[in-house]
Each structure stands twice: as C-alpha cells, then as structure tokens.
Design a protein around this motif. Structure first.
Motif, PDB file in Angstrom:
ATOM      1  N   PRO A 125       2.316   7.998   3.308  1.00  0.00           N
ATOM      2  CA  PRO A 125       1.163   7.176   2.905  1.00  0.00           C
ATOM      3  C   PRO A 125       0.172   6.898   4.031  1.00  0.00           C
ATOM      4  CG  PRO A 125       3.171   5.844   3.039  1.00  0.00           C
ATOM      5  CD  PRO A 125       3.590   7.280   3.152  1.00  0.00           C
ATOM      6  N   GLU A 183       0.839  -1.205   0.000  1.00  0.00           N
ATOM      7  CA  GLU A 183       0.000   0.000   0.000  1.00  0.00           C
ATOM      8  C   GLU A 183       0.877   1.259   0.000  1.00  0.00           C
ATOM      9  OE1 GLU A 183      -0.273  -2.527   2.103  1.00  0.00           O
ATOM     10  OE2 GLU A 183      -2.111  -3.454   1.325  1.00  0.00           O
ATOM     11  N   HIS A 200       1.214   4.101  -2.972  1.00  0.00           N
ATOM     12  CA  HIS A 200       0.900   5.492  -2.632  1.00  0.00           C
ATOM     13  C   HIS A 200       2.057   6.425  -3.016  1.00  0.00           C
ATOM     14  CE1 HIS A 200       0.138   9.037  -0.093  1.00  0.00           C
ATOM     15  NE2 HIS A 200      -1.141   8.644  -0.071  1.00  0.00           N
ATOM     16  N   LYS A 227      -0.666  10.893   5.901  1.00  0.00           N
ATOM     17  CA  LYS A 227      -1.313  11.798   4.940  1.00  0.00           C
ATOM     18  C   LYS A 227      -0.887  13.256   5.138  1.00  0.00           C
ATOM     19  CE  LYS A 227      -3.766   8.544   2.986  1.00  0.00           C
ATOM     20  NZ  LYS A 227      -3.067   7.358   3.474  1.00  0.00           N
TER      21      LYS A 227
END
Length: 562
Positions: free
Chosen positions: A548, A424, A428, A551
C-alpha cells in the motif's frame, strides 16, 4: 443385531466390552470423537444394513437397484437399561423406505404416517385441493380463453399502432397543406380552411378513441370471464395455504420432547426463542432426538451417541459412506439443548485453548502491515467464548496499534495472513482482495491418490443455513467459486497438491477437494468434510500483492510443515 425383549434395545456381549471404560459425561453432539462403545454399536448396525433384505430402500450402493438413490443418516445411542445392562438403540433420520415403522429402529417422536392420523387425513384433503387447482389450471376453456386474450391483445395493439401511424401521416399532410394555404389564400379564406383542418384533426382523434374503446370492451369482457377462473384457482390456493399452515402448527404441537427430568417442550416452544422463530422443515425427525426421546420415555440412561452416513451422498453436500458426523446445528441444536438439560455433557472441544507451543510467527512487519504465519488450531479472530486468535495475539504484541484483519484463514488452516496496521493500508489491500488481484497458493494433502495431474474446479457454493458453518454446492443460488490445482507429489494413499483459489469463498478449497464433482478427496484431517486427525493438512504457502505504501509487488512464502 437383535432385540431380546421387544424393547428396541440391542445388548452388548459382556465379553466384548468388559475392557472398555464408560465415559464420565455424555457425548457433546456437535463435535466429537465416537466412544469405543459407540463404534461397536455403529459397526453392528452397519453389519445389519449390509446384510438385511427387508428394507426396500435404495441407498445408492447398488447400481442395479431400482428407485431414486437416497443416502441416510443413522444414529446409535448407548444406554444403560433399567436392569443395569448396557445396550444401544438405533434410529434413522426422516423416513426409511417411505415408512417410520421398522422393528430394528426406535419410533419417531410423533408418527405422522400412522394409519388414520390427522396428518394423513389432512394431507389427503390438501392433495385433493392440489388436484382441483391443477384441473382448473389445465381446463381447456381456461387455456383457450387465455390464448384468445393474448391473441386479441396482439391484434388490438397492431391495429392501434397502424391507425396511429395513419393519424401521424394525416397530421403531416395537414401541416404541409397549411404551409401551402398560407401562401395562396387571403386571411379570411385561410381561417375557413384552417377550421376544416382542425375538424379533420378532431375527427381523427375521435376515430382513435372509438377504436381503442372497442378493443378495450372486447378485452374486458374476456378478462372478466378469465378472472372468474383465476378467482376460483386463487380461492383453492388460499384454502390450501391456510390448511397447510394449520397442519404445520398442529404437527409442531404433537412433537413434544422430554429431558432426563421428565420436562417436556413442544417444537413450537423450543424454536419460538430462536432466530428462526418457528421450527424449520423436518425438525424433530433427526436420529438423535428420536433416540433420546425413546430412552427418556423408557427410563434408560443415555451414555454416548454417534451418527454416521449410509449410502450415496446428496448432490449438494459432502457425505461419505460410513463416516461419523455431528448433529446438525439448525434443526437439532435447539432441541438437544432442551433434551440434554441437566445432564453432564463433554465440553465443546472447539472452545479449548490452542496448544502453548502454537505461537504466532511474524515473518514481516513495517509501518503499514504485518504478515504472520498462523499455526493450525488458532482462530483468525476471537470467537464468542474464545479470545485466542491472530487478532488477540497481535493486539498484545502491537500494543497501541489496532490490528486490522484483511482476510481470514479457517482455524485449522495454517499459513500466511496479512494484517493491516493503518486504515489506509487496510482499505488498499482489501480492495485488491475484492478485485481478486491478490495471488495466493495453498498446499494440501488429500486423502487419496488423484489420477489427473492438474485442472480447474468450478462449483458454486452457498452456506448450509441449518448446519453452519458447513457449505453446500448449489447451482441455483450459490456464489461462483473457482479453484486451479496441480499435483505436487503422489504417495501410496494420498496426494500432495497446490491450490490457487481464483475466488475467496468460505471453505472453498475444502469443498472443492471433498465434493464428488470436485476432486472427491477430502483434505486429510478435515473434520467437517472428511475425517478428523491431529490437524487439517492445508497450508497457505504463498501470497503476493501490491504494497500500500511502496506501490510495488511484494511476495511472501511460508514453508509447509507437513
């Protein structure tokens, strides 16, 4: 520079080389530091090039010289002759002043320009075909016929469009008339009137078909006449293509290369087992294969080699006057693998493991990612024969966690690399790189003083397919490559600059620094586009992106070590 025996060998003065130790192995052609004997030979050849008056070739060094400026790659091969004396041979790549025959240089492996050669005879035929093709293509009748067809087609289209509009108007009028007749006539009278309207509709369609058929016949007649011209042109082109292919194959068979054991292979044999499948254009015309061939034919022992550029650089490549360069990989590597078979050759320096003190520094780590400060000389990912890399080091450190490389730095570039620890996070951060929202700043030391203080370089880049991993500047098919830069400090003969790459092309900063349309100042220590040193002085000092998981924007700095 002289030729004592008519053998093309220039002998060293014994006094000038008596303190020089001979190399134990022959030069590795694709990455090397010239041996002292090679440097002496190259210096003598360069002196000859500076003082000669018999080569009618414009190298681009004299602004007043007529003709197109074309720089050249020259090569020297240090040899031990049959009587044991040391000397050297000289060669150039391709042709020089439109000829292969120059007394100071070894001949080509095959002289396609020799008088009455099959090559020149066939080229003369192919050139005559070219003339015929051009004559037919520029024939006045052919040109006029092409123009008449185009004009006739436009006229037919306009008339048919106008007629179709008239038919549509007729149809609309009949529709309105039907509506009026329905309300004013009885059923029997309406049936008779409707039949007349149908006849008018059929007549209109017949008229349209008659008109289109008329134009089609006219156009078909003219196209048939044009087709005869085009068939003649196509037949000549096919003949030219077949002759060119046959000539190329014949040339491949004539270029036959030896090795030290006298084993020979043609260009076709050599390249048939490569990814190319067949020899690329001008294969076998480079300096080093010419030199080795001459040495083997005459029983000389190759000792060391070197190639240097002489003259103006090509517009697409980075070539510096008098700089040494490795042999090209695309055209020369398959040939040299055969020619050097069985000879002791230096190991590829690029396969050497990095220094033990070049440890990977982790400057940040969490559950999603790792940020490292990569030392110069360490690969980002393993090579074919080298495991040592950022990936391998992190694999050992992280244990069961697979390091996912998001972006790479050149082996000789130091500085910040971001490596993801989850799929993930990798996706990202990689998306940010693709969208060019990641901010990066590099610091470099350039090999000369830069007058301007800041600017932007926009030079499109593409891979040099025959000389990987080098890049080319290409304004037709190159990918957009943009770099902002600013001077940090000027020294006596160098400049420290900061770079902000707005795109992420291979070797972008190195090319934009070295190319004459960029800063025309190679990065210090850049062995591909400048001059090798203990390291390349390019450092990825700053990176900024969105975390990631958090944020939020994160920033990392790595101090410049030079």
């Amino acid at each position: 520079m002289g030729d004592n025996s008519g053998s093309k060998v220039s002998y060293f003065l014994e006094e000038s080389i008596k303190q020089i130790t001979l190399p134990e192995r022959f030069t590795f052609p694709f990455y090397y530091e010239p041996h002292p004997l090679t440097r002496i030979a190259a210096a003598e050849l360069q002196h000859y090039l500076e003082t000669q008056t018999d080569l009618e070739h414009n190298f681009g060094l004299d602004a007043n010289q007529d003709g197109t400026a074309i720089g050249k790659m020259f090569g020297v091969l240090v040899v031990r002759c049959t009587e044991g004396k040391l000397g050297y041979l000289s060669a150039f790549s391709g042709k020089l002043a439109g000829s292969n025959d120059h007394p100071e240089f070894v001949p080509p492996v095959f002289d396609m320009l020799a008088e009455n050669s099959f090559f020149l005879k066939e080229v003369e035929i192919i050139n005559s075909i070219n003339i015929q093709v051009n004559e037919l293509a520029s024939d006045e009748s052919y040109q006029r016929l092409s123009q008449d067809i185009e004009k006739l087609f436009d006229e037919s289209r306009q008339e048919i469009i106008a007629f179709r509009k008239q038919l549509k108007d007729n149809k609309d009028s009949r529709k309105k008339l039907r509506e009026r007749l329905k309300s004013s006539l009885d059923q029997q009278e309406y049936i008779i009137a409707e039949a007349q309207l149908v006849k008018q509709s059929l007549y209109d369609k017949h008229q349209l078909k008659t008109l289109t058929d008329k134009w089609e016949r006219l156009l078909e007649e003219m196209r048939a006449r044009l087709a005869q011209f085009e068939a003649n042109i196509e037949a000549l082109k096919n003949d030219r293509k077949e002759r060119s292919a046959a000539l190329q194959q014949q040339l491949f068979d004539q270029y036959v290369f030896l090795n030290k054991d006298g084993k020979s292979k043609s260009l076709h044999e050599i390249f048939s087992v490569t990814p190319f499948g067949k020899p690329p254009s001008a294969a076998g015309e480079c300096a080093i294969p010419k030199l080795l061939q001459f040495a083997f034919v005459n029983g000389y022992e190759p000792i060391a080699m070197g190639e240097f550029w002489w003259g103006a650089a090509p517009k697409s490549e980075i070539r510096k006057h008098k700089h040494f360069y490795p042999a090209c990989t695309g055209k020369c590597k398959p040939i040299l693998e055969h020619m050097l078979e069985g000879m002791p050759v230096d190991e590829n320096p690029l396969l050497n493991a990095p220094k033990k003190d070049s440890r990977l520094e982790i400057i940040y780590e969490d559950e999603s990612l790792v940020v490292v400060n990569k030392p110069s000389g360490l690969r980002s990912v393993p090579g074919v024969n080298v495991r040592d890399s950022v990936y391998a080091s992190l694999k050992d450190i992280l244990g069961d966690t697979e390091p996912l490389i998001v972006h790479r730095l050149d082996m000789d570039t130091s500085g910040l690399m971001v490596v993801a620890k989850t799929k993930e996070a990798h996706k990202h951060i990689q998306r940010q790189f693709l969208k060019r929202t990641v901010s990066k700043r590099y610091t470099a030391l350039l090999s000369k003083v830069i007058d301007q203080s800041e600017g932007e370089i926009d030079l499109p880049l593409s891979a040099d397919l025959f000389n990987r991993p080098r890049q080319l500047v290409c304004f037709t098919s190159g990918k957009k490559s943009v770099t902002k830069w600013k001077v940090v400090k000027r020294y006596e003969s160098m400049t420290r600059v900061d770079f902000w790459p707005l795109t992420g092309r291979t070797h972008q900063l190195r090319m934009h620094s070295a190319h004459e349309l960029g800063l025309n100042a190679p990065i210090v220590g850049d062995d591909l586009y400048g001059t090798a040193s203990e390291r390349m002085y390019l450092h990825a000092a700053h990176i900024e992106f969105i975390h990631p998981e958090k944020k939020e924007k994160v920033r990392f700095e790595a101090e410049v070590g030079f």
